[in-house]
Write a protein that holds these residues in place. Sequence first.
Motif, PDB file in Angstrom:
ATOM      1  N   ILE A 192      -6.063  13.606 -53.727  1.00 45.64           N
ATOM      2  CA  ILE A 192      -5.897  12.178 -53.449  1.00 45.64           C
ATOM      3  C   ILE A 192      -6.405  11.930 -52.040  1.00 45.64           C
ATOM      4  O   ILE A 192      -6.033  12.634 -51.095  1.00 45.64           O
ATOM      5  CB  ILE A 192      -4.416  11.758 -53.550  1.00 45.64           C
ATOM      6  N   ALA A 193      -7.273  10.947 -51.900  1.00 49.98           N
ATOM      7  CA  ALA A 193      -7.787  10.602 -50.576  1.00 49.98           C
ATOM      8  C   ALA A 193      -6.658  10.021 -49.732  1.00 49.98           C
ATOM      9  O   ALA A 193      -5.717   9.414 -50.258  1.00 49.98           O
ATOM     10  CB  ALA A 193      -8.916   9.586 -50.705  1.00 49.98           C
ATOM     11  N   LEU A 194      -6.749  10.225 -48.430  1.00 52.11           N
ATOM     12  CA  LEU A 194      -5.741   9.650 -47.545  1.00 52.11           C
ATOM     13  C   LEU A 194      -5.888   8.130 -47.551  1.00 52.11           C
ATOM     14  O   LEU A 194      -6.961   7.610 -47.257  1.00 52.11           O
ATOM     15  CB  LEU A 194      -5.909  10.188 -46.123  1.00 52.11           C
ATOM     16  N   PRO A 195      -4.844   7.418 -47.894  1.00 49.15           N
ATOM     17  CA  PRO A 195      -4.944   5.955 -47.994  1.00 49.15           C
ATOM     18  C   PRO A 195      -4.779   5.280 -46.629  1.00 49.15           C
ATOM     19  O   PRO A 195      -3.716   4.785 -46.293  1.00 49.15           O
ATOM     20  CB  PRO A 195      -3.797   5.592 -48.941  1.00 49.15           C
ATOM     21  N   PHE A 196      -5.858   5.274 -45.836  1.00 47.15           N
ATOM     22  CA  PHE A 196      -5.820   4.614 -44.538  1.00 47.15           C
ATOM     23  C   PHE A 196      -5.800   3.101 -44.729  1.00 47.15           C
ATOM     24  O   PHE A 196      -6.288   2.580 -45.729  1.00 47.15           O
ATOM     25  CB  PHE A 196      -7.042   5.006 -43.698  1.00 47.15           C
ATOM     26  N   ARG A 197      -5.277   2.411 -43.737  1.00 53.09           N
ATOM     27  CA  ARG A 197      -5.260   0.947 -43.804  1.00 53.09           C
ATOM     28  C   ARG A 197      -6.683   0.392 -43.808  1.00 53.09           C
ATOM     29  O   ARG A 197      -6.999  -0.522 -44.548  1.00 53.09           O
ATOM     30  CB  ARG A 197      -4.496   0.363 -42.621  1.00 53.09           C
ATOM     31  N   ASN A 198      -7.516   0.931 -42.929  1.00 53.68           N
ATOM     32  CA  ASN A 198      -8.907   0.487 -42.841  1.00 53.68           C
ATOM     33  C   ASN A 198      -9.803   1.605 -43.356  1.00 53.68           C
ATOM     34  O   ASN A 198      -9.619   2.773 -43.013  1.00 53.68           O
ATOM     35  CB  ASN A 198      -9.283   0.161 -41.391  1.00 53.68           C
ATOM     36  N   GLU A 199     -10.777   1.239 -44.162  1.00 48.28           N
ATOM     37  CA  GLU A 199     -11.692   2.237 -44.708  1.00 48.28           C
ATOM     38  C   GLU A 199     -12.584   2.822 -43.619  1.00 48.28           C
ATOM     39  O   GLU A 199     -12.929   3.992 -43.641  1.00 48.28           O
ATOM     40  CB  GLU A 199     -12.551   1.614 -45.814  1.00 48.28           C
ATOM     41  N   VAL A 200     -12.983   1.993 -42.658  1.00 48.36           N
ATOM     42  CA  VAL A 200     -13.842   2.447 -41.565  1.00 48.36           C
ATOM     43  C   VAL A 200     -12.937   2.871 -40.415  1.00 48.36           C
ATOM     44  O   VAL A 200     -12.204   2.060 -39.854  1.00 48.36           O
ATOM     45  CB  VAL A 200     -14.794   1.322 -41.105  1.00 48.36           C
TER      46      VAL A 200
END
Length: 123
Positions: free
Chosen positions: A99-107
Amino acid sequence: MEPGRVIHSPDEGGPFSMKTKLGWIVSGYHRSGKHAHINVNRVQGEKVSIDKMLINMYNRDFQDLNLSSTKRGPSREDTMWLKKVHSSCTQTSDGHYEIALPFRNEVLDVPNNRSLALRDWKD
């Protein structure tokens, strides 16, 4: 204030009781022989907070919406996080899940600390 319930005296002009939102009220008098008297053995009022009255009113007025539930649903951020996790979930060839880390901002604007890391590693 209108009474919710009235209990009349069996005697003409005798005492009677009324139930109001604030409790019971005994009113009038009773004549027994030459003396007029009244006996009240117990007066009990129902104490209801304004919050409880409002909740009861809304539950009665909006029964079809099921607003009486105090259970809170997920926030918008929780829903967005869950969508990101579901969309990035994959199964590897060996049966594990990634599972990818779900950061608030993609960039991400992450500084390059390579030189600092190499310097600390040598020390």
